[in-house]
Scaffold this motif. Structure first.
Motif, mmCIF file in Angstrom:
data_model
loop_
_atom_site.group_PDB
_atom_site.id
_atom_site.type_symbol
_atom_site.label_atom_id
_atom_site.label_comp_id
_atom_site.label_asym_id
_atom_site.label_seq_id
_atom_site.Cartn_x
_atom_site.Cartn_y
_atom_site.Cartn_z
ATOM 1 N N MET A 233 57.627 68.548 52.565
ATOM 2 C CA MET A 233 57.882 67.920 53.866
ATOM 3 C C MET A 233 56.634 67.148 54.267
ATOM 4 S SD MET A 233 57.031 68.290 57.344
ATOM 5 C CE MET A 233 57.597 69.076 58.833
ATOM 6 N N MET B 89 55.096 64.187 57.500
ATOM 7 C CA MET B 89 55.271 63.295 58.649
ATOM 8 C C MET B 89 54.363 62.095 58.459
ATOM 9 S SD MET B 89 55.447 65.384 62.187
ATOM 10 C CE MET B 89 54.798 66.961 61.737
ATOM 11 N N MET C 275 61.879 60.703 60.878
ATOM 12 C CA MET C 275 62.260 61.150 62.215
ATOM 13 C C MET C 275 62.990 59.977 62.886
ATOM 14 S SD MET C 275 58.619 63.133 62.904
ATOM 15 C CE MET C 275 58.519 62.701 64.586
ATOM 16 N N SER D 62 65.315 62.725 69.079
ATOM 17 C CA SER D 62 65.598 61.917 70.273
ATOM 18 C C SER D 62 66.713 60.893 70.070
ATOM 19 C CB SER D 62 64.321 61.259 70.784
ATOM 20 O OG SER D 62 63.553 60.786 69.726
ATOM 21 N N ARG E 92 64.841 64.458 59.806
ATOM 22 C CA ARG E 92 64.741 65.309 60.994
ATOM 23 C C ARG E 92 64.816 64.425 62.236
ATOM 24 N NH1 ARG E 92 60.139 65.935 57.987
ATOM 25 N NH2 ARG E 92 59.100 65.004 59.765
ATOM 26 N N VAL E 93 66.001 64.314 62.793
ATOM 27 C CA VAL E 93 66.205 63.337 63.868
ATOM 28 C C VAL E 93 66.508 64.059 65.178
ATOM 29 C CG1 VAL E 93 67.581 61.365 64.631
ATOM 30 C CG2 VAL E 93 67.022 61.627 62.194
HETATM 31 C C1 PLP Z 1 60.189 66.850 67.083
HETATM 32 C C2 PLP Z 1 60.141 66.672 65.622
HETATM 33 C C3 PLP Z 1 61.017 65.776 64.975
HETATM 34 C C4 PLP Z 1 62.014 64.893 65.698
HETATM 35 O O1 PLP Z 1 61.383 63.843 66.356
HETATM 36 P P1 PLP Z 1 62.216 62.635 66.998
HETATM 37 O O2 PLP Z 1 61.227 61.547 67.075
HETATM 38 O O3 PLP Z 1 62.702 63.106 68.322
HETATM 39 O O4 PLP Z 1 63.335 62.328 66.070
HETATM 40 C C5 PLP Z 1 60.955 65.706 63.589
HETATM 41 N N1 PLP Z 1 60.088 66.465 62.876
HETATM 42 C C6 PLP Z 1 59.240 67.321 63.470
HETATM 43 C C7 PLP Z 1 58.314 68.110 62.623
HETATM 44 C C8 PLP Z 1 59.228 67.445 64.851
HETATM 45 O O5 PLP Z 1 58.374 68.305 65.420
#
Ligand code: PLP
Length: 223
Positions: A151, A153, A195, A214, A211-212
């Motif tokens: 995983m 970000m 995201m 908002s 991971r969606v």
């Molecule tokens: C909150 C979060 C998300 C989702 O974020 P959005 O921008 O609302 O889609 C995805 N991954 C992780 C690790 C998060 O903490």
């Protein structure tokens, strides 16, 4: 029924083979119910207490993913039911998940979180440390956890090129770990990246789990 519409819009934009994790953190049970009624079964949460409460309140056929920083002393509360932990960032944490999984006679699927973004505050393994980690004997002794992928970000920036470069880098690391350590392990096949703001770019680079939050549930209200 805004949530249903948003969900359908996101679903329509998913590449083949990509699983949508609806990130419901900070949103009330009613919002999750609405998504559930629209057919969503995979939800992601990032706080243990909130996840436990929602798990108790909602139907049993939901798969709960833990996506936030997980403290070792809280693993025991989610071990009986969590279906995937996205955010394993230390051997210490993995060992605790293993211990709690064994206690409940489970094998818990886990992803190793890579630290790739520019931001200092994000958790995860540095790419240069992941090989050493993969080679540790302790890791291979664990029976209650299964590493099913990685995983990451991307940086929180409007610079799409940078975001794409980061996703591409994660995909390269995924491929090299797969080749070196999991070549005969079909379960090592998940790449959680993307995201609301960047999941289309993540899918271009091989993401299998997006991971969606908002974009489905609207803005979060932090109280
Ligand atoms: C909150 C979060 C998300 C989702 O974020 P959005 O921008 O609302 O889609 C995805 N991954 C992780 C690790 C998060 O903490």
């Amino acid at each position: 029924m805004a949530i249903r519409d948003n969900l359908n819009e996101v679903r329509a934009s998913l590449a083949e083979g990509v699983t949508l994790v609806a990130v419901s953190k900070y949103h009330p049970i009613e919002a999750l119910k609405e998504a559930y009624e629209a057919g969503q079964r995979v939800f992601g949460e990032s706080h243990v207490q909130e996840l436990v409460a929602k798990h108790e309140a909602l139907p049993d056929d939901i798969q709960w993913h833990f996506i936030g920083h997980l403290q070792t002393n809280k693993v025991k509360y989610i071990a009986p039911f969590v279906s995937l932990v996205h955010s394993v960032d230390s051997l210490k944490l993995l060992k605790e998940i293993d211990k709690q999984a064994v206690k409940c006679s489970r094998v818990i699927d886990c992803l190793l979180q890579l630290h790739i973004a520019q931001e200092e505050t994000k958790f995860g393994f540095d790419p240069e440390d992941i090989d050493t980690f993969m080679q540790s004997e302790e890791l291979h002794a664990l029976k209650g956890v299964k590493i099913v992928g990685l995983m990451a970000m991307a940086s929180n920036t409007d610079d799409d090129e940078q975001v794409e470069n980061e996703f591409a880098q994660v995909k390269d690391i995924f491929d090299s770990i797969k080749e070196r350590y999991y070549v005969n392990a079909p379960w090592f096949c998940q790449l959680s990246m993307g995201m609301s703001g960047d999941y289309p770019l993540a899918m271009k680079h091989g993401s299998t789990l997006v991971r969606v939050g908002s974009k489905i549930f609207g803005e979060r209200v932090y109280t």
